[in-house]
Design a protein around this motif. Structure first.
Motif, short mmCIF file in Angstrom:
data_model
loop_
_atom_site.label_atom_id
_atom_site.label_comp_id
_atom_site.label_asym_id
_atom_site.label_seq_id
_atom_site.Cartn_x
_atom_site.Cartn_y
_atom_site.Cartn_z
N THR A 33 0.87 -1.18 0.00
CA THR A 33 0.00 0.00 0.00
C THR A 33 0.91 1.24 0.00
O THR A 33 2.14 1.11 -0.01
CB THR A 33 -0.96 0.00 1.21
N ILE A 34 0.30 2.40 0.03
CA ILE A 34 1.07 3.65 -0.09
C ILE A 34 1.98 3.85 1.13
O ILE A 34 1.54 3.70 2.27
CB ILE A 34 0.10 4.84 -0.23
N GLY A 35 3.23 4.17 0.85
CA GLY A 35 4.17 4.51 1.92
C GLY A 35 4.86 3.32 2.57
O GLY A 35 5.53 3.47 3.59
N CYS A 36 4.71 2.13 1.98
CA CYS A 36 5.36 0.94 2.55
C CYS A 36 6.88 0.96 2.38
O CYS A 36 7.60 0.27 3.11
CB CYS A 36 4.81 -0.33 1.91
N GLY A 37 7.35 1.71 1.38
CA GLY A 37 8.80 1.76 1.14
C GLY A 37 9.22 1.07 -0.15
O GLY A 37 10.41 0.79 -0.33
N LYS A 38 8.27 0.85 -1.06
CA LYS A 38 8.57 0.18 -2.33
C LYS A 38 9.69 0.86 -3.09
O LYS A 38 10.66 0.22 -3.51
CB LYS A 38 7.33 0.20 -3.27
N THR A 39 9.53 2.18 -3.31
CA THR A 39 10.50 2.90 -4.14
C THR A 39 11.86 2.95 -3.46
O THR A 39 12.90 2.88 -4.12
CB THR A 39 9.97 4.31 -4.46
N THR A 40 11.87 3.02 -2.14
CA THR A 40 13.14 3.03 -1.40
C THR A 40 13.91 1.74 -1.63
O THR A 40 15.11 1.75 -1.93
CB THR A 40 12.86 3.24 0.11
N ASN B 200 1.63 -0.59 -6.58
CA ASN B 200 1.19 -1.31 -5.37
C ASN B 200 0.80 -2.76 -5.63
O ASN B 200 1.00 -3.60 -4.75
CB ASN B 200 0.05 -0.55 -4.70
N ARG C 159 5.52 8.11 7.35
CA ARG C 159 6.43 8.28 6.21
C ARG C 159 5.85 9.22 5.17
O ARG C 159 6.54 10.12 4.69
CB ARG C 159 6.72 6.92 5.55
N ARG D 16 6.92 13.24 4.14
CA ARG D 16 7.59 13.31 2.85
C ARG D 16 7.34 14.65 2.15
O ARG D 16 8.09 15.04 1.27
CB ARG D 16 7.08 12.13 1.99
N HIS E 218 7.21 13.67 -3.85
CA HIS E 218 6.59 12.48 -4.42
C HIS E 218 5.85 12.88 -5.69
O HIS E 218 5.39 14.01 -5.81
CB HIS E 218 5.61 11.85 -3.44
N GLU F 214 12.04 -0.74 9.41
CA GLU F 214 12.89 0.10 8.56
C GLU F 214 13.14 -0.59 7.22
O GLU F 214 13.36 -1.80 7.15
CB GLU F 214 14.23 0.36 9.26
N SER F 215 13.18 0.22 6.17
CA SER F 215 13.47 -0.31 4.83
C SER F 215 14.84 -0.99 4.78
O SER F 215 15.04 -1.93 4.00
CB SER F 215 13.42 0.81 3.79
N ARG F 216 15.76 -0.54 5.59
CA ARG F 216 17.09 -1.16 5.65
C ARG F 216 16.98 -2.65 5.98
O ARG F 216 17.68 -3.48 5.39
CB ARG F 216 17.93 -0.40 6.69
N MET G 70 16.65 7.20 0.07
CA MET G 70 15.73 8.08 0.82
C MET G 70 15.97 9.55 0.48
O MET G 70 15.07 10.36 0.66
CB MET G 70 15.82 7.83 2.32
P1 GTP Z 1 4.15 5.34 -2.62
O1 GTP Z 1 4.89 5.47 -3.92
O2 GTP Z 1 3.56 6.62 -2.16
O3 GTP Z 1 3.14 4.27 -2.63
O4 GTP Z 1 5.26 4.95 -1.50
P2 GTP Z 1 6.36 3.79 -1.46
O5 GTP Z 1 5.75 2.53 -1.00
O6 GTP Z 1 7.10 3.75 -2.75
O7 GTP Z 1 7.29 4.33 -0.30
P3 GTP Z 1 8.63 5.17 -0.40
O8 GTP Z 1 9.77 4.27 -0.64
O9 GTP Z 1 8.43 6.31 -1.32
O10 GTP Z 1 8.73 5.67 1.11
C1 GTP Z 1 7.83 6.64 1.61
C2 GTP Z 1 8.60 7.71 2.35
O11 GTP Z 1 9.17 7.12 3.51
C3 GTP Z 1 9.76 8.32 1.56
O12 GTP Z 1 9.88 9.69 1.89
C4 GTP Z 1 10.95 7.53 2.05
O13 GTP Z 1 12.15 8.28 1.96
C5 GTP Z 1 10.58 7.26 3.49
N1 GTP Z 1 11.12 5.98 4.00
C6 GTP Z 1 11.18 4.78 3.39
N2 GTP Z 1 11.74 3.86 4.16
C7 GTP Z 1 12.07 4.48 5.31
C8 GTP Z 1 12.70 4.05 6.51
O14 GTP Z 1 13.09 2.90 6.69
N3 GTP Z 1 12.86 4.98 7.49
C9 GTP Z 1 12.44 6.27 7.33
N4 GTP Z 1 12.65 7.11 8.34
N5 GTP Z 1 11.85 6.72 6.21
C10 GTP Z 1 11.66 5.84 5.21
#
Ligand code: GTP
Length: 224
Positions: free
Chosen positions: A20-27, A75, A120, A124, A128, A176-178, A215
């Motif tokens: 879903t939105i903000g899960c960290g996919k793009t990261t 998504n 997140r 942001r 985005h 964390e995405s890490r 990020m």
């Molecule tokens: P959408 O494209 O909106 O659906 O989001 P997404 O699932 O692609 O998530 P994205 O990777 O864009 O992460 C959302 C926001 O959270 C961004 O501003 C990232 O930089 C931030 N973010 C991602 N992972 C982490 C993390 O592990 N820690 C923190 N502090 N921020 C994170």
């Protein structure tokens, strides 16, 4: 394409986030680009209005010509989207392995997921392409996010379309995405060692740096 043993796979792998939105996919996607030079395409960069799904799938297929692994960044939270993506890519590329990057959304865990993804997305700001939190009402953004949560269909490999996944990697949208990145790389490495042949595996500090870089990345194209 089930003929080749997983151990011998060296290309034609598509990573399919289910999220879903903000899960960290793009990261995660950008970190993989940085670490391994793999391909990545974001649905937000499909500039047409009609036939978006087909354009998205065709772009992933064409990226497979020059990239051994491609991250299909949208998504894919509904079975209908997974079905469309898998079918349209398989029509042009018959031997693709599809790997689900499954951001597990158990109903019992919805509150912590909301807390993590909202924090997140709302922090942001305008960084985005489609959801510019700085210029949209917070309530409106939360409603859009709720819609995705509500429609989310978990992976079910006992039935179509998810039975087409060669591998499902479960990760946690609240951490964390890490950490998620590390799980993804470890699972890919153990299942498809050929994707990593002739190269050193990244060190923990390489992973730190890749996530940090991801990020800080600024999108260069914004929707109106
Ligand atoms: P959408 O494209 O909106 O659906 O989001 P997404 O699932 O692609 O998530 P994205 O990777 O864009 O992460 C959302 C926001 O959270 C961004 O501003 C990232 O930089 C931030 N973010 C991602 N992972 C982490 C993390 O592990 N820690 C923190 N502090 N921020 C994170």
């Amino acid at each position: 394409g089930g003929d080749v043993d997983s151990k011998d796979v060296v290309r034609n792998v598509v990573l399919v986030p289910i999220a879903t939105i903000g899960c960290g996919k793009t990261t995660i996607a950008l970190a993989l680009v940085k670490l391994f030079g793999w391909g990545h395409f974001q649905n937000d960069n499909v500039k047409t209005k009609k036939g978006r799904g087909q354009v998205f799938a065709d772009t992933i297929s064409s990226l497979l010509v020059t990239n051994p692994v491609v991250f299909a960044d949208r998504n894919n939270h509904q079975k209908r989207e997974r079905d469309q993506l898998i079918n349209d890519i398989s029509k042009t590329m018959p031997n693709v392995r599809f790997v689900a990057i499954h951001y597990v959304h158990d109903r019992a865990n919805f509150e912590p997921i909301r807390a993590a993804t909202r924090a997140r997305v709302l922090s942001r700001g305008d960084n985005h392409q489609t959801i510019q939190a700085g210029s949209k009402d917070q309530g409106e953004i939360i409603e859009i996010m709720e819609g995705f949560m509500h429609r989310f269909q978990p992976v079910d490999t006992s039935d179509a379309p998810d039975d087409h996944f060669d591998l499902v990697i479960d990760i946690d949208p609240t951490i964390e995405s890490r950490e998620n990145l590390e799980v993804v790389i470890e699972k890919l490495h153990s299942t498809y060692p050929g994707l990593f042949r002739d190269r050193e595996m990244p060190t923990p500090s390489d992973l730190d740096a890749a996530v940090q870089w991801a990020m800080e990345y600024q999108p260069d194209f914004k929707m109106d």
